[in-house]
Design an enzyme around this catalytic site. Structure first.
Site, PDB file in Angstrom:
ATOM      1  N   CYS A 117     -22.672   2.517   8.189  1.00 45.48           N
ATOM      2  CA  CYS A 117     -22.217   2.244   9.556  1.00 45.48           C
ATOM      3  C   CYS A 117     -21.684   0.830   9.516  1.00 45.48           C
ATOM      4  O   CYS A 117     -22.455  -0.126   9.490  1.00 45.48           O
ATOM      5  CB  CYS A 117     -23.359   2.372  10.564  1.00 45.48           C
ATOM      6  SG  CYS A 117     -22.832   1.909  12.232  1.00 45.48           S
ATOM      7  N   CYS A 120     -22.573  -1.264  12.926  1.00 45.53           N
ATOM      8  CA  CYS A 120     -23.947  -1.620  13.314  1.00 45.53           C
ATOM      9  C   CYS A 120     -24.914  -0.965  12.338  1.00 45.53           C
ATOM     10  O   CYS A 120     -24.972  -1.351  11.190  1.00 45.53           O
ATOM     11  CB  CYS A 120     -24.242  -1.268  14.764  1.00 45.53           C
ATOM     12  SG  CYS A 120     -23.622   0.308  15.336  1.00 45.53           S
ATOM     13  N   SER A 121     -25.655   0.023  12.782  1.00 49.41           N
ATOM     14  CA  SER A 121     -26.651   0.615  11.894  1.00 49.41           C
ATOM     15  C   SER A 121     -26.885   2.082  12.268  1.00 49.41           C
ATOM     16  O   SER A 121     -27.992   2.576  12.147  1.00 49.41           O
ATOM     17  CB  SER A 121     -27.958  -0.160  12.002  1.00 49.41           C
ATOM     18  OG  SER A 121     -28.356  -0.211  13.358  1.00 49.41           O
ATOM     19  N   CYS A 122     -25.835   2.756  12.749  1.00 50.86           N
ATOM     20  CA  CYS A 122     -25.963   4.165  13.120  1.00 50.86           C
ATOM     21  C   CYS A 122     -26.416   4.958  11.895  1.00 50.86           C
ATOM     22  O   CYS A 122     -25.903   4.754  10.791  1.00 50.86           O
ATOM     23  CB  CYS A 122     -24.643   4.696  13.657  1.00 50.86           C
ATOM     24  SG  CYS A 122     -24.199   3.924  15.233  1.00 50.86           S
TER      25      CYS A 122
END
Lengths: 217, 108
Positions: A117, A120-122
């Protein structure tokens, strides 16, 4: 997975924490306590809701993902459904992806998939839980899309030159899970034996599923 | 225009996956739980893209905050934006909590 030392990495053999659970700065603690208490006072959440949410997140992870992967390895119809209608297929394991959508991508002899991602941190949290720290850091996010082969090498994954690499950039609404390749020589293995082979990193696509002898090498 | 969070394709350093394998602390899990609860189907107070919008609003300060402190700030701003609580309520609560936590800390 089933030896005498099957405990989390934060505990020593006498059960004491190696490291105290660290707290953030006092400012962050004040803000968190304030927001949490206001949400409870307003009736938005209860303390019990928070406890249950933490418990639910703790129950997700490698072993839940491994069940899905092994089901797909051993049941061609399920695999077909997992690849074509991922949300529906994982519901059998009590996983609800909504409001997100899940896309499962298959590693084959020709194609290796990996997930990132960049923004972000999906991550497929309903299956794998909280992402590892490196997944959330700049180095992985920045480089996975530009030099995936070099990144894979840092995870000990060397791909043959002819193999195609597909990098999937996750977003708020769409999450990816890699269906790793079943190692050769596991045709007679039981479901439990197979599940023990499947790692979190193989479902992010930064490594392959390896036989224990290969992993030791 | 590239925002502060938009890292894709930029030069960066080694991944170091062994070093950066952090087990979330209980505090981090609590912040995680708060975010998940305001997102959930029962509450639907916010969506993931809104959380990102809030974190990106940090601008250049994005890099100064640890991951879950960004999440916490995003939860707080979202709840203010959606009038779940007011700035006055939050300010008053923080004064009270500060006194309590500092007293607890000083007892230790």
């Amino acid at each position: 997975m089933s030896n005498d030392h099957d405990h989390g990495p934060t505990h020593t053999h006498d059960g004491k924490l190696i490291q105290e659970d660290e707290l953030p700065s006092i400012e962050a603690q004040i803000l968190e306590t304030s927001v949490r208490e206001l949400l409870i006072e307003k009736g938005v959440v209860s303390g019990e809701d928070i406890r249950r949410a933490i418990e639910a997140m703790d129950s997700r992870g490698e072993s839940l993902g491994a069940k899905i992967v092994v089901r797909a390895w051993t049941d061609p119809k399920y695999k077909d459904r997992l690849l074509n209608n991922s949300d529906d297929a994982v519901r059998e394991f009590g996983i609800n992806m909504s409001p997100m959508e899940l896309c499962v991508v298959e590693n084959t002899d020709e194609v290796h998939n990996m997930v990132v991602c960049t923004l972000c941190s999906c991550y497929p949290r309903p299956i794998l839980g909280i992402p590892p720290a490196w997944y959330k850091r700049r180095d992985y996010r920045a480089r996975a899309v530009r030099e995936p082969r070099a990144v894979l090498q840092e995870f000990g994954t060397d791909l043959p030159d002819g193999k195609q690499v597909r990098v999937h950039d996750s977003n708020a609404d769409l999450r990816y899970l890699v269906l790793p390749k079943r190692p050769e020589g596991t045709e007679d293995w039981t479901v439990e034996q197979l599940e023990a082979l499947v790692t979190r990193d193989s479902m992010i696509g930064v490594s392959d599923v390896r036989l224990p002898s290969e992993a030791d090498a | 225009m590239r925002g502060p969070q938009d890292y894709g394709g930029l030069p960066a350093g080694p991944i170091n996956p062994v070093k950066h394998e952090h087990v979330p602390t209980h505090w981090e899990k609590t912040v995680d739980a708060l975010m998940m609860l305001i997102f959930d189907q029962r509450r639907q107070l916010a969506r993931v893209d809104e959380s990102r919008r809030m974190q990106e609003a940090f601008g250049e300060d994005y890099h100064k905050y640890p991951y879950y402190e960004r999440w916490l700030q995003a939860v707080s701003w979202l709840m203010l934006e959606k009038s779940v609580f007011t700035q006055e309520e939050l300010d008053a609560k923080q004064v009270e909590v500060r006194a309590r936590l500092e007293a607890e800390r000083d007892e230790k």
